[in-house]
Design a protein around this motif. Structure first.
Motif, mmCIF file in Angstrom:
data_model
loop_
_atom_site.group_PDB
_atom_site.id
_atom_site.type_symbol
_atom_site.label_atom_id
_atom_site.label_comp_id
_atom_site.label_asym_id
_atom_site.label_seq_id
_atom_site.Cartn_x
_atom_site.Cartn_y
_atom_site.Cartn_z
ATOM 1 N N SER A 43 0.827 -1.204 0.000
ATOM 2 C CA SER A 43 0.000 0.000 0.000
ATOM 3 C C SER A 43 0.862 1.256 0.000
ATOM 4 O O SER A 43 1.950 1.281 0.578
ATOM 5 C CB SER A 43 -0.904 0.007 1.234
ATOM 6 N N GLU A 46 -1.409 7.187 -0.133
ATOM 7 C CA GLU A 46 -2.682 7.748 -0.598
ATOM 8 C C GLU A 46 -3.851 6.794 -0.389
ATOM 9 O O GLU A 46 -5.004 7.143 -0.694
ATOM 10 C CB GLU A 46 -2.583 8.105 -2.083
ATOM 11 N N GLN A 47 -3.600 5.600 0.107
ATOM 12 C CA GLN A 47 -4.654 4.593 0.225
ATOM 13 C C GLN A 47 -5.119 4.471 1.682
ATOM 14 O O GLN A 47 -5.698 5.421 2.218
ATOM 15 C CB GLN A 47 -4.150 3.266 -0.353
ATOM 16 N N ILE A 51 -6.964 7.252 4.496
ATOM 17 C CA ILE A 51 -8.314 7.100 5.048
ATOM 18 C C ILE A 51 -8.291 7.296 6.561
ATOM 19 O O ILE A 51 -9.097 8.051 7.128
ATOM 20 C CB ILE A 51 -8.890 5.725 4.671
ATOM 21 N N TYR A 205 -7.651 -2.888 -4.072
ATOM 22 C CA TYR A 205 -6.394 -2.360 -4.589
ATOM 23 C C TYR A 205 -6.396 -2.120 -6.091
ATOM 24 O O TYR A 205 -5.725 -1.213 -6.587
ATOM 25 C CB TYR A 205 -5.242 -3.306 -4.255
ATOM 26 N N ARG A 209 -11.969 2.999 -6.239
ATOM 27 C CA ARG A 209 -11.463 4.367 -6.375
ATOM 28 C C ARG A 209 -10.159 4.576 -5.616
ATOM 29 O O ARG A 209 -9.478 5.586 -5.800
ATOM 30 C CB ARG A 209 -12.513 5.375 -5.894
ATOM 31 N N TRP A 210 -9.780 3.607 -4.781
ATOM 32 C CA TRP A 210 -8.543 3.709 -4.021
ATOM 33 C C TRP A 210 -7.344 3.115 -4.775
ATOM 34 O O TRP A 210 -6.223 3.162 -4.272
ATOM 35 C CB TRP A 210 -8.705 3.027 -2.668
ATOM 36 N N HIS A 212 -4.229 3.165 -6.963
ATOM 37 C CA HIS A 212 -3.314 4.296 -7.148
ATOM 38 C C HIS A 212 -2.141 3.851 -8.009
ATOM 39 O O HIS A 212 -1.610 2.753 -7.835
ATOM 40 C CB HIS A 212 -2.817 4.814 -5.799
ATOM 41 N N HIS A 287 -11.491 0.466 4.415
ATOM 42 C CA HIS A 287 -12.140 1.598 3.769
ATOM 43 C C HIS A 287 -13.634 1.737 3.981
ATOM 44 O O HIS A 287 -14.190 2.820 3.700
ATOM 45 C CB HIS A 287 -11.886 1.529 2.260
#
Length: 309
Positions: A43, A46-47, A51, A205, A209-210, A212, A287
């Motif tokens: 990860s 930004e993930q 959050i 992943y 929308r997460w 990246h 999330h």
């Protein structure tokens, strides 16, 4: 509301890229409690880290999330290396950075680790006592998790394959990188994968929308000689002195994070709490608002109590 700014700090010669989250009412002349967030394997900042950082900063805490060395926007080669000892040192270096900020209370720094980041966080806290409180969400001991995937013969075979690969690369051969998980739900289906946790991981992943661009979904193959020999928790009874909050999802699965949370809790000889979020799977805790809110609802009072200064 909050503000976020890009920061960087050093782990040896490596530039570690991070984001620091500041509350809307931030006043640089005040002293704040700050939380270092250690993110899951593969990860980027930004993930999942983002959050949880946004939720913590909404409660008036400062949060620091960063890309591990060799990954994301951080420096270091070979790329996509997952080395537990380096991941743990990244966390220590994050505290070094916070100690340079006048608005961070020296006795008010906490740690939050999620998934593999939970194992790394606990391992760091064993010897990094500038952390005054340690929280985990679906903490995973990455060494145990990968060892559990193999029979003894397969474990030995993997280590021998790593050795051969390192020899090949030392002689100028091409570096090897493997997927952490299938690159799409379609690829998972084609491979005959039906486990709910695996599909949840792929959905989050690779297809949510997460997703990246900095999260490559690749692991440098020689990482496994580091991962397979790692034990995150074995010194917890001897060295963990900080208050501990363990949070797990109630739906057990292939990740083993419920069992890892139980092991961590049982080993700890300090002030501790174990909280089960019913109905949540491992990746739900990354999330899904209804589950993240419950985790934050437990973490904020925990940090507020123990990071009062």
């Amino acid at each position: 509301m909050f503000s976020m700014k890009a920061v960087s700090f050093k782990n040896g010669t490596i530039d570690v890229a991070g984001n620091i989250y500041l509350p809307d009412s931030f006043d640089e002349d005040r002293s704040y409690a700050a939380i270092v967030i250690a993110t899951p394997g593969s990860s980027v900042k930004e993930q999942i880290g983002a959050i949880y950082a946004e939720k913590l900063v909404g409660a008036g805490l400062i949060a620091l999330v960063f890309d591990p060395s060799y990954q994301g926007e951080s420096g270091g080669t070979p790329r996509d290396l997952e080395n537990p000892s380096v991941r743990v040192e990244d966390i220590r270096c994050a505290v070094d950075f916070l100690m340079t900020l006048a608005y961070v209370g020296e006795e008010r720094v906490g740690l939050l680790g999620i998934c593999a980041g939970g194992g790394y966080a606990v391992n760091a806290a064993l010897t990094e006592h500038r952390f005054k409180a340690v929280g985990t969400v679906v903490a995973s001991d990455i060494g145990r998790a990968f060892r559990a995937m193999y029979s003894k013969a397969e474990l030995v075979g993997t280590l021998e394959a790593v050795g051969r690969q390192r020899t090949a690369e030392a002689r100028g051969g091409e570096e090897r990188r493997d997927p952490w998980i299938p690159d799409s739900l379609k690829a998972a289906e084609a491979a005959g994968m039906t486990d709910r946790d695996v599909l949840d991981a792929v959905a989050f992943y690779r297809e949510s929308r997460w997703r990246h661009d900095n999260s490559t979904n690749r692991v440098y193959f020689a990482s496994f000689d580091h991962i397979l020999g790692f034990d995150a928790f074995h010194l917890v009874p001897d060295l963990l002195t900080q208050p501990l909050q363990v949070i797990v999802g109630g739906r057990r699965g292939i990740t083993g994070s419920f069992e890892d949370g139980e092991r961590l809790f049982d080993l700890a000889r300090t002030t501790k709490d174990f909280f089960v979020i019913e109905g949540a799977g491992h990746y739900d805790m990354y999330h899904k608002p209804e589950y993240v809110a419950q985790a934050i609802g437990r973490l904020v009072p925990f940090y507020t109590q123990h990071l009062a200064g």
